[in-house]
Design an enzyme around this catalytic site. Structure first.
Site, PDB file in Angstrom:
ATOM      1  N   ASP A  31      -9.980 -11.117   8.999  1.00 62.62           N
ATOM      2  CA  ASP A  31      -9.386  -9.413   9.196  1.00 62.62           C
ATOM      3  C   ASP A  31     -10.706  -8.502   8.952  1.00 62.62           C
ATOM      4  O   ASP A  31     -11.437  -8.918   7.736  1.00 62.62           O
ATOM      5  CB  ASP A  31      -8.548  -9.036   8.098  1.00 62.62           C
ATOM      6  CG  ASP A  31      -8.022  -7.780   7.917  1.00 62.62           C
ATOM      7  OD1 ASP A  31      -7.475  -7.281   8.952  1.00 62.62           O
ATOM      8  OD2 ASP A  31      -8.506  -6.908   7.109  1.00 62.62           O
ATOM      9  N   GLU A  74      -8.903  -9.871  15.207  1.00 61.70           N
ATOM     10  CA  GLU A  74      -8.114  -8.837  15.593  1.00 61.70           C
ATOM     11  C   GLU A  74      -8.415  -8.138  16.912  1.00 61.70           C
ATOM     12  O   GLU A  74      -9.593  -8.250  17.187  1.00 61.70           O
ATOM     13  CB  GLU A  74      -8.123  -7.667  14.606  1.00 61.70           C
ATOM     14  CG  GLU A  74      -7.881  -7.891  13.237  1.00 61.70           C
ATOM     15  CD  GLU A  74      -8.252  -6.923  12.093  1.00 61.70           C
ATOM     16  OE1 GLU A  74      -7.380  -6.075  11.891  1.00 61.70           O
ATOM     17  OE2 GLU A  74      -9.128  -6.724  11.733  1.00 61.70           O
ATOM     18  N   CYS A 118       5.231  -7.724   4.433  1.00 63.81           N
ATOM     19  CA  CYS A 118       5.232  -8.571   3.344  1.00 63.81           C
ATOM     20  C   CYS A 118       5.322  -9.925   3.822  1.00 63.81           C
ATOM     21  O   CYS A 118       6.244 -10.311   4.824  1.00 63.81           O
ATOM     22  CB  CYS A 118       6.474  -8.283   2.501  1.00 63.81           C
ATOM     23  SG  CYS A 118       6.644  -9.096   1.140  1.00 63.81           S
ATOM     24  N   CYS A 147       9.309 -11.624   2.342  1.00 64.31           N
ATOM     25  CA  CYS A 147      10.397 -11.260   2.700  1.00 64.31           C
ATOM     26  C   CYS A 147      10.350 -10.534   4.325  1.00 64.31           C
ATOM     27  O   CYS A 147      11.334 -10.344   4.831  1.00 64.31           O
ATOM     28  CB  CYS A 147      11.085 -10.313   1.991  1.00 64.31           C
ATOM     29  SG  CYS A 147      10.113  -8.587   1.600  1.00 64.31           S
ATOM     30  N   CYS A 196       4.867  -5.259  -2.104  1.00 63.50           N
ATOM     31  CA  CYS A 196       6.008  -5.025  -1.576  1.00 63.50           C
ATOM     32  C   CYS A 196       6.974  -4.040  -2.422  1.00 63.50           C
ATOM     33  O   CYS A 196       7.187  -4.407  -3.714  1.00 63.50           O
ATOM     34  CB  CYS A 196       6.728  -6.375  -1.112  1.00 63.50           C
ATOM     35  SG  CYS A 196       8.166  -6.149  -0.001  1.00 63.50           S
ATOM     36  N   CYS A 198      10.574  -6.732  -2.475  1.00 61.34           N
ATOM     37  CA  CYS A 198      10.703  -7.735  -3.384  1.00 61.34           C
ATOM     38  C   CYS A 198       9.451  -7.874  -4.220  1.00 61.34           C
ATOM     39  O   CYS A 198       9.601  -8.940  -5.195  1.00 61.34           O
ATOM     40  CB  CYS A 198      10.575  -9.284  -2.381  1.00 61.34           C
ATOM     41  SG  CYS A 198       9.069  -9.587  -1.418  1.00 61.34           S
ATOM     42  N   ASP A 222      -6.081  -6.809   2.435  1.00 63.11           N
ATOM     43  CA  ASP A 222      -6.887  -7.433   3.570  1.00 63.11           C
ATOM     44  C   ASP A 222      -6.796  -9.061   3.710  1.00 63.11           C
ATOM     45  O   ASP A 222      -6.630  -9.617   4.870  1.00 63.11           O
ATOM     46  CB  ASP A 222      -8.107  -7.104   3.536  1.00 63.11           C
ATOM     47  CG  ASP A 222      -8.443  -5.725   3.548  1.00 63.11           C
ATOM     48  OD1 ASP A 222      -7.906  -5.018   4.365  1.00 63.11           O
ATOM     49  OD2 ASP A 222      -9.321  -5.225   2.603  1.00 63.11           O
TER      50      ASP A 222
END
Length: 365
Positions: free
Chosen positions: A146, A233, A305, A308, A323, A326, A333
């Site tokens: 990333d 990316e 997330c 979840c 999140c 959850c 990152d």
């Protein structure tokens, strides 16, 4: 090309220029107009100050620290990288930089095979539990990357690479500000103004050289990892640098704040990081080492997330990820790098399954 003989008759001083140099300039003009008709902007006029490169297609010879250029003769140069034995010179390009002229030579040895980019579906690999290895060939290990600004690269294995900020650090910005101010104080068109502008150009070149050397080091670090594939990316950097849309008041017609002043600093940081050049270097070195580069759509990778699957902009607060559904928390990152890695793994599985279906259909027939 066909107009060159007429141009040489109209301009006798063209005889002092090598014919291949003139041909390459005509090719450049043709490429510029092709780009224009395809919607890439009108060609820019090149005058004496901004036409700073030309190419020889034949007749170039090199011996030690001397190089022969047609119509110019033998010239001395700093031989920073000697030509290996068995290679022949195919072309040479001369470029003018702030601190002098540079020559780059294209060489060829037909006995050496070309680097071939390995297809993603032909990489030998093992498979995780619950997946039949006989039905598919998959990448054994993937490194997710990333790209960022605070840190230049975040890896899915939680490693990070620093971003030196070569042109946006405090010292560089102060130096550039002082030298730019000295230009503005000089009389326009004077020799002192040209000298001051040349100092600014040399400072920019120094920053570029530092950035290039650092990116090659980073690319080597990434590619030398013991992985079969590297997930990057698929960024639209030019779109990220685009200006904010103008906002106006419906009643008065006055311009409203659109965030461009804040985005200006972000654009400067993105340009300083030079993600596109780094990706090109990683792809080049990966091909040489027989590794696969997978470009993944990074949309919502830092807002999704990993526990979840809930995606929300409020999940991320700077480098923190919490999140809202959850309560799962992680470095934003690094979590995005893991998501990119998982998306690349899904891409490998999907391509492998498509190949199996195609093979099965052929066998059934």
């Amino acid at each position: 090309m066909t107009a060159l003989p007429y141009l040489k008759k109209a301009r006798p001083w063209f005889a002092e220029i090598d014919s291949t140099v003139l041909q390459q300039n005509v090719k450049r003009l043709d490429t510029a107009y092709k780009n224009f008709f395809e919607g890439r902007g009108f060609p820019k006029f090149k005058n004496r100050s901004n036409f700073t490169s030309f190419t020889y297609q034949m007749g170039v010879k090199a011996q030690g620290n001397k190089i022969y250029l047609p119509k110019l003769g033998w010239l001395r140069f700093f031989n920073s990288r000697s030509i290996p034995t068995g290679f022949t010179i195919k072309a040479a390009t001369l470029r003018k930089r702030q601190d002098g002229w540079y020559v780059s030579i294209r060489i060829e040895d037909k006995t050496i095979p070309d680097y071939v980019k390995k297809p993603l579906n032909e990489v030998k690999a093992s498979t995780p539990l619950g997946f039949n290895p006989e039905r598919s060939r998959r990448v054994n290990s993937i490194l997710g990357c990333d790209l960022g600004i605070t840190k230049l690269v975040h890896f899915s294995d939680r490693h990070q690479i620093d971003n030196p900020r070569f042109s946006t650090n405090k010292k560089a910005r102060r130096t550039l500000k002082i030298r730019q101010r000295r230009i503005n104080r000089k009389v326009k068109g004077s020799k002192n103004r040209k000298k001051a502008a040349n100092k600014v150009g040399r400072f920019h070149k120094k920053i570029t050289d530092k950035r290039t050397a650092y990116q090659w080091s980073v690319a080597n670090t990434i590619v030398s990892r013991k992985v079969d594939a590297i997930a990057l990316e698929d960024l639209n950097v030019s779109g990220m640098l685009r200006r904010c849309q103008v906002k106006t008041d419906e009643k008065t017609g006055r311009f409203l704040k659109n965030g461009q002043s804040r985005k200006k600093g972000l654009n400067r940081s993105i340009s300083d990081a030079s993600w596109s050049d780094l990706i090109l270097k990683i792809e080049y070195l990966a091909v040489k080492q027989g590794k696969v580069v997978i470009k993944i759509n990074p949309k919502y990778s830092s807002q999704e997330c990993r526990n979840c699957g809930h995606t929300d902009k409020s999940n991320r607060d700077g480098e923190k990820f919490i999140c809202t559904e959850c309560g799962y928390h992680e470095h934003a990152d690094i979590g995005a790098a893991k998501t990119i890695r998982d998306r690349a793994l899904e891409t490998c599985i999907e391509r492998s399954r498509n190949i199996v279906r195609g093979d099965s259909a052929k066998l059934a027939v």
